[in-house]
Design a protein around this motif. Structure first.
Motif, PDB file in Angstrom:
ATOM      1  N   ASN A  99      22.888 -49.149  15.022  1.00  0.00           N
ATOM      2  CA  ASN A  99      21.872 -49.535  15.994  1.00  0.00           C
ATOM      3  C   ASN A  99      20.528 -48.870  15.686  1.00  0.00           C
ATOM      4  O   ASN A  99      19.487 -49.519  15.652  1.00  0.00           O
ATOM      5  CB  ASN A  99      22.357 -49.180  17.400  1.00  0.00           C
ATOM      6  N   GLN A 100      20.539 -47.564  15.434  1.00  0.00           N
ATOM      7  CA  GLN A 100      19.309 -46.835  15.134  1.00  0.00           C
ATOM      8  C   GLN A 100      18.655 -47.336  13.849  1.00  0.00           C
ATOM      9  O   GLN A 100      17.447 -47.574  13.804  1.00  0.00           O
ATOM     10  CB  GLN A 100      19.605 -45.337  14.974  1.00  0.00           C
ATOM     11  N   ASN A 103      17.273 -51.036  14.186  1.00  0.00           N
ATOM     12  CA  ASN A 103      16.049 -51.078  14.994  1.00  0.00           C
ATOM     13  C   ASN A 103      14.884 -50.385  14.304  1.00  0.00           C
ATOM     14  O   ASN A 103      13.739 -50.815  14.434  1.00  0.00           O
ATOM     15  CB  ASN A 103      16.307 -50.498  16.385  1.00  0.00           C
ATOM     16  N   GLN A 104      15.154 -49.344  13.524  1.00  0.00           N
ATOM     17  CA  GLN A 104      14.105 -48.681  12.747  1.00  0.00           C
ATOM     18  C   GLN A 104      13.553 -49.646  11.695  1.00  0.00           C
ATOM     19  O   GLN A 104      12.337 -49.778  11.537  1.00  0.00           O
ATOM     20  CB  GLN A 104      14.667 -47.439  12.065  1.00  0.00           C
ATOM     21  N   SER A 107      11.423 -52.377  13.235  1.00  0.00           N
ATOM     22  CA  SER A 107      10.083 -51.925  13.651  1.00  0.00           C
ATOM     23  C   SER A 107       9.175 -51.658  12.448  1.00  0.00           C
ATOM     24  O   SER A 107       7.970 -51.811  12.538  1.00  0.00           O
ATOM     25  CB  SER A 107      10.183 -50.693  14.544  1.00  0.00           C
ATOM     26  N   LEU A 136      23.580 -53.671  19.445  1.00  0.00           N
ATOM     27  CA  LEU A 136      22.444 -54.440  18.924  1.00  0.00           C
ATOM     28  C   LEU A 136      22.048 -55.567  19.862  1.00  0.00           C
ATOM     29  O   LEU A 136      20.862 -55.835  20.043  1.00  0.00           O
ATOM     30  CB  LEU A 136      22.758 -54.999  17.539  1.00  0.00           C
ATOM     31  N   THR A 139      19.883 -53.999  22.485  1.00  0.00           N
ATOM     32  CA  THR A 139      18.643 -53.287  22.145  1.00  0.00           C
ATOM     33  C   THR A 139      17.652 -54.056  21.289  1.00  0.00           C
ATOM     34  O   THR A 139      16.465 -53.780  21.353  1.00  0.00           O
ATOM     35  CB  THR A 139      18.946 -51.950  21.440  1.00  0.00           C
ATOM     36  N   THR A 140      18.116 -54.981  20.481  1.00  0.00           N
ATOM     37  CA  THR A 140      17.178 -55.638  19.571  1.00  0.00           C
ATOM     38  C   THR A 140      16.413 -56.763  20.249  1.00  0.00           C
ATOM     39  O   THR A 140      16.909 -57.408  21.157  1.00  0.00           O
ATOM     40  CB  THR A 140      17.896 -56.173  18.313  1.00  0.00           C
ATOM     41  N   LYS A 141      15.206 -56.939  19.802  1.00  0.00           N
ATOM     42  CA  LYS A 141      14.372 -58.040  20.292  1.00  0.00           C
ATOM     43  C   LYS A 141      14.259 -59.117  19.207  1.00  0.00           C
ATOM     44  O   LYS A 141      13.579 -60.114  19.376  1.00  0.00           O
ATOM     45  CB  LYS A 141      12.990 -57.520  20.667  1.00  0.00           C
ATOM     46  N   THR A 142      14.950 -58.902  18.103  1.00  0.00           N
ATOM     47  CA  THR A 142      14.948 -59.824  16.972  1.00  0.00           C
ATOM     48  C   THR A 142      16.186 -60.712  17.063  1.00  0.00           C
ATOM     49  O   THR A 142      17.250 -60.232  17.456  1.00  0.00           O
ATOM     50  CB  THR A 142      14.986 -59.015  15.653  1.00  0.00           C
TER      51      THR A 142
END
Length: 168
Positions: A99-100, A103-104, A107, A136, A139-142
């Motif tokens: 997840n980290q 998301n990194q 971004s 995911l 948390t993800t916006k993708t």
């Protein structure tokens, strides 16, 4: 150019997701970035329960980079993936959980799609480790495409969009 991000853990599910992503990239002429998260036991809440040789982060990362480079080399030589257009495949390893790391990367780069293998963790594994897919999703916006372990690529004709009708 369109970019597809594929988290990889060298499992059969991840391998299948990579092949699926290559088929998608071939269809839409996109590039692929493979990312591998390195979980360092020192950073884990249950690290005291893990027996781990003390190595510095640089050594762990170097070994992970080499393994991923070998994986990509083998992938490019795979005769089953003979396409007229072989997408550009880049890769990186990062310290952190899936997840980290995902998301990194999202971004830092303009990622258009995340393609991730789904292994179907048991209820006990979900309780102890959590579900990477669920994390995911939350948390993800993708856009995230989860690929079941044995799914074979068949050109996408329909997409279901689940929503709770909230604005965001």
């Amino acid at each position: 150019m369109k970019k597809i991000l594929v988290p990889i853990d060298y499992s059969a599910s991840a391998d299948n997701a990579v092949c699926y992503a290559i088929h998608i990239a071939n269809t839409i002429k996109a590039s692929i970035h493979l990312v591998h998260g390195i979980i360092v036991p020192e950073l884990s809440p249950m690290a005291g329960l893990v027996v781990w040789p003390l190595e510095d982060y640089a050594t762990i990362k170097t070994e992970a980079d080499e393994k991923l480079a070998n994986y990509v080399t083998a992938l490019k030589k795979n005769i089953d993936l003979d396409f007229s257009f072989l997408p550009e495949i880049t890769f990186s390893t990062e310290i952190g959980n899936v997840n980290q790391v995902v998301n990194q990367k999202v971004s830092e780069n303009k990622i258009d799609l995340i393609v991730m293998g789904m292994s179907g963790a048991s209820d006990l594994k979900k309780i102890i480790f959590g579900s990477n897919s669920l994390a995911l999703i939350n948390t993800t916006k993708t856009p995230l495409l989860l690929i079941p372990k044995n799914a074979k690529f068949n050109f996408i004709k329909k997409i279901a969009f689940g929503t709770d009708l909230h604005e965001n």
